[in-house]
Write a protein that holds these residues in place. Structure first.
Motif, short mmCIF file in Angstrom:
data_model
loop_
_atom_site.label_atom_id
_atom_site.label_comp_id
_atom_site.label_asym_id
_atom_site.label_seq_id
_atom_site.Cartn_x
_atom_site.Cartn_y
_atom_site.Cartn_z
N ALA A 23 -1.33 -0.54 -12.27
CA ALA A 23 -0.69 -1.12 -13.45
C ALA A 23 0.36 -2.15 -13.06
CB ALA A 23 -0.06 -0.01 -14.31
N GLY A 24 1.16 -1.83 -12.05
CA GLY A 24 2.24 -2.72 -11.66
C GLY A 24 1.77 -3.99 -10.98
N LEU A 25 0.76 -3.86 -10.10
CA LEU A 25 0.33 -5.01 -9.31
C LEU A 25 -0.65 -5.90 -10.06
CD1 LEU A 25 -0.02 -3.41 -5.78
CD2 LEU A 25 1.94 -4.54 -6.82
N GLU A 26 -1.43 -5.32 -10.95
CA GLU A 26 -2.40 -6.13 -11.68
C GLU A 26 -1.78 -6.83 -12.88
OE1 GLU A 26 -5.64 -3.62 -12.69
OE2 GLU A 26 -6.30 -3.34 -10.61
N SER A 27 -0.63 -6.35 -13.33
CA SER A 27 -0.04 -6.90 -14.56
C SER A 27 1.06 -7.91 -14.28
CB SER A 27 0.55 -5.76 -15.41
OG SER A 27 -0.45 -4.82 -15.74
N GLY A 28 1.69 -7.85 -13.11
CA GLY A 28 2.83 -8.72 -12.85
C GLY A 28 2.60 -9.62 -11.66
N THR A 29 3.54 -10.51 -11.45
CA THR A 29 3.47 -11.44 -10.32
C THR A 29 4.44 -11.03 -9.22
OG1 THR A 29 5.14 -12.85 -11.38
CG2 THR A 29 2.82 -13.36 -11.81
N GLY A 30 5.26 -10.04 -9.48
CA GLY A 30 6.22 -9.58 -8.49
C GLY A 30 5.73 -8.35 -7.75
N GLY A 31 6.66 -7.50 -7.37
CA GLY A 31 6.30 -6.33 -6.59
C GLY A 31 6.57 -5.05 -7.36
N ILE A 32 6.64 -3.97 -6.60
CA ILE A 32 6.93 -2.66 -7.17
C ILE A 32 8.05 -2.03 -6.35
CG2 ILE A 32 4.64 -2.30 -8.14
CD1 ILE A 32 5.45 -0.39 -5.04
N SER A 33 8.65 -0.99 -6.91
CA SER A 33 9.73 -0.29 -6.24
C SER A 33 9.43 1.20 -6.25
CB SER A 33 11.06 -0.57 -6.96
OG SER A 33 12.12 0.16 -6.38
N ALA A 34 9.76 1.86 -5.15
CA ALA A 34 9.55 3.31 -5.05
C ALA A 34 10.84 3.96 -4.57
CB ALA A 34 8.40 3.63 -4.10
N GLN A 35 11.10 5.15 -5.07
CA GLN A 35 12.31 5.88 -4.70
C GLN A 35 11.96 7.34 -4.47
OE1 GLN A 35 15.83 5.34 -7.26
NE2 GLN A 35 16.14 7.54 -7.08
N GLY A 36 12.73 7.99 -3.61
CA GLY A 36 12.58 9.43 -3.42
C GLY A 36 11.57 9.84 -2.37
N ILE A 37 11.10 8.90 -1.55
CA ILE A 37 10.17 9.27 -0.47
C ILE A 37 10.96 9.98 0.62
CG2 ILE A 37 8.51 8.39 1.21
CD1 ILE A 37 8.19 5.94 -0.57
N GLY B 211 8.24 -9.68 -16.08
CA GLY B 211 8.91 -10.25 -14.92
C GLY B 211 9.90 -9.34 -14.24
N CYS B 212 9.99 -8.09 -14.71
CA CYS B 212 10.84 -7.10 -14.04
C CYS B 212 10.00 -6.34 -13.01
CB CYS B 212 11.43 -6.12 -15.05
SG CYS B 212 12.49 -6.87 -16.31
N THR B 213 10.67 -5.66 -12.11
CA THR B 213 9.99 -4.86 -11.10
C THR B 213 9.88 -3.42 -11.57
OG1 THR B 213 10.77 -6.25 -9.28
CG2 THR B 213 10.08 -4.01 -8.72
N THR C 87 -3.78 -4.80 -2.23
CA THR C 87 -3.61 -6.24 -2.29
C THR C 87 -4.69 -6.98 -1.52
OG1 THR C 87 -2.05 -6.10 -0.44
CG2 THR C 87 -1.12 -6.15 -2.66
N GLY C 88 -5.58 -6.23 -0.86
CA GLY C 88 -6.71 -6.85 -0.17
C GLY C 88 -6.40 -7.44 1.19
N VAL C 89 -5.24 -7.14 1.77
CA VAL C 89 -4.90 -7.72 3.07
C VAL C 89 -5.27 -6.79 4.23
CG1 VAL C 89 -3.06 -9.11 2.10
CG2 VAL C 89 -2.52 -6.85 3.02
N SER C 90 -5.62 -5.55 3.92
CA SER C 90 -6.08 -4.63 4.97
C SER C 90 -7.58 -4.77 5.14
CB SER C 90 -5.74 -3.18 4.58
OG SER C 90 -6.35 -2.27 5.48
N ALA C 91 -8.01 -4.68 6.39
CA ALA C 91 -9.44 -4.78 6.68
C ALA C 91 -10.16 -3.46 6.46
CB ALA C 91 -9.65 -5.26 8.11
N SER C 92 -9.44 -2.40 6.19
CA SER C 92 -10.06 -1.09 6.01
C SER C 92 -10.93 -1.06 4.76
CB SER C 92 -8.99 0.00 5.92
OG SER C 92 -9.58 1.25 5.58
N PRO C 93 -12.13 -0.48 4.87
CA PRO C 93 -12.98 -0.35 3.68
C PRO C 93 -12.68 0.92 2.88
CG PRO C 93 -14.17 0.42 5.61
CD PRO C 93 -12.83 -0.04 6.10
N ASP C 94 -11.75 1.73 3.37
CA ASP C 94 -11.46 3.01 2.72
C ASP C 94 -10.70 2.80 1.40
OD1 ASP C 94 -12.63 4.29 4.86
OD2 ASP C 94 -10.74 4.54 5.93
N PRO C 95 -10.87 3.71 0.46
CA PRO C 95 -10.21 3.59 -0.85
C PRO C 95 -8.69 3.71 -0.75
CG PRO C 95 -12.03 5.17 -0.94
CD PRO C 95 -11.78 4.88 0.51
N VAL C 96 -8.01 3.15 -1.73
CA VAL C 96 -6.56 3.22 -1.79
C VAL C 96 -6.10 4.68 -1.88
CG1 VAL C 96 -4.52 2.59 -3.15
CG2 VAL C 96 -6.38 0.95 -2.84
N GLN C 97 -6.81 5.48 -2.70
CA GLN C 97 -6.41 6.87 -2.85
C GLN C 97 -6.43 7.62 -1.52
OE1 GLN C 97 -8.56 5.20 -4.79
NE2 GLN C 97 -8.76 6.11 -6.84
#
Length: 302
Positions: free
Chosen positions: A196-210, A169-171, A240-250
């Protein structure tokens, strides 16, 4: 990444996809190069209340610098409380006192997250201890330690820790940049973290340093390139499947075409935007100013 200040009477309209997305991480810089607390607080408040204030999220503050931040906020008398991301740099035992300080100065600060680095052997007992220190209205954010390059077993352990954090339950948080080339993870590592983060939890993820709006190709000592903010948002939309693009996440993480990324984000319906921002509520980014001209040129600022 802070935002240029301007007149609070004439705010720039910010679309929901970018609203309050950019956290100010200036206080996380090494003490030898970081601006003083007074300068950081002044710049943060001016940016938050200025033309582009709708982009500004939280003030990220190490617990060790909280007293100085409180003192400076009291001197500055902000028009409304500053939203705070409290970074634990003095041990978990210091969290209750730090939060008590924050809650007692509600006219100056509103706590949003408590963020800490996980030990190498992170387990449910340690995560339970984190949860005990963090009240329900504050989000616990945990950063598992990413291994050195070329350590397959370490990578598997890191991803297992990310899953544990999410399942508890942590982010989970990932550091996507910094002053050293080793601070920048490979695209495959970012993708694996999202999985790993999105498939295992019900919350979100956090990113730093961009520190870029759009990914830049490798140059100089940064042989892995630099990750972009729009790349991460598009990657989350695809995963998350909300984009209509068929292109890979990578492909989203590797893309250097800002116009292509912006067009994909433009096509997201309001419900999709809301879902993306639920997964990615805030980003801790480089403290240099956001290239507003880049966002305008890409049509992301109206």
């Amino acid at each position: 990444m802070t935002v240029p200040s301007g007149s609070a009477a004439d705010p720039w309209p910010i679309r929901p996809l970018l609203a309050a997305l950019v956290d100010d991480t200036s206080l996380l810089q090494p003490r030898t190069v970081a601006p003083g607390v007074d300068a950081v607080v002044s710049r943060y408040l001016a940016a938050r209340d200025g033309h582009y204030g709708g982009l500004v999220g939280r003030l990220v503050c190490p617990a060790s610098q909280l007293p100085a931040v409180v003192t400076e906020l009291a001197r500055s008398a902000p028009s409304r409380p500053a939203e705070l991301a409290l970074v634990v740099d003095t041990g978990l035992g210091a969290v209750p006192k730090a939060l008590s300080t924050v809650f007692s100065r509600s006219s100056l600060l509103t706590p949003s997250t408590v963020e800490c680095a996980a030990p190498p052997d992170v387990d449910g007992i340690w995560l339970e201890r984190v949860s005990e220190f963090v009240p329900d209205e504050v989000t616990p954010v945990v950063e598992p330690r990413r291994p050195v390059e070329g350590d397959p077993e370490g990578t598997l352990a890191w991803l297992a820790a990310v899953r544990k954090v999410a399942e508890h339950g942590c982010t989970p948080k990932i550091r996507m940049g910094g002053p050293r080339p080793s601070d920048v993870p490979e695209v495959d590592d970012v993708y694996a973290f999202l999985q790993a983060g999105l498939e295992s939890g019900t919350g979100g993820i956090s990113a730093q340093g961009i520190d870029r709006i759009v990914r830049e190709e490798p140059s100089g000592s940064f042989t892995r390139g630099r990750h972009g903010l729009l790349n991460l948002i598009v990657a989350v939309a695809r995963m998350t499947g909300v984009s209509a693009s068929p292109d890979p996440v990578q492909d989203a993480l590797e893309c250097t075409d800002g116009e292509k990324l912006a067009r994909e984000l433009d096509e997201l319906p309001p419900a999709a935007v809301e879902q993306v921002r639920t997964v990615l509520p805030r980003c801790g980014v480089d403290p240099d100013p956001v290239p507003i001209a880049d966002l305008v040129a890409l049509g992301l600022l109206d």
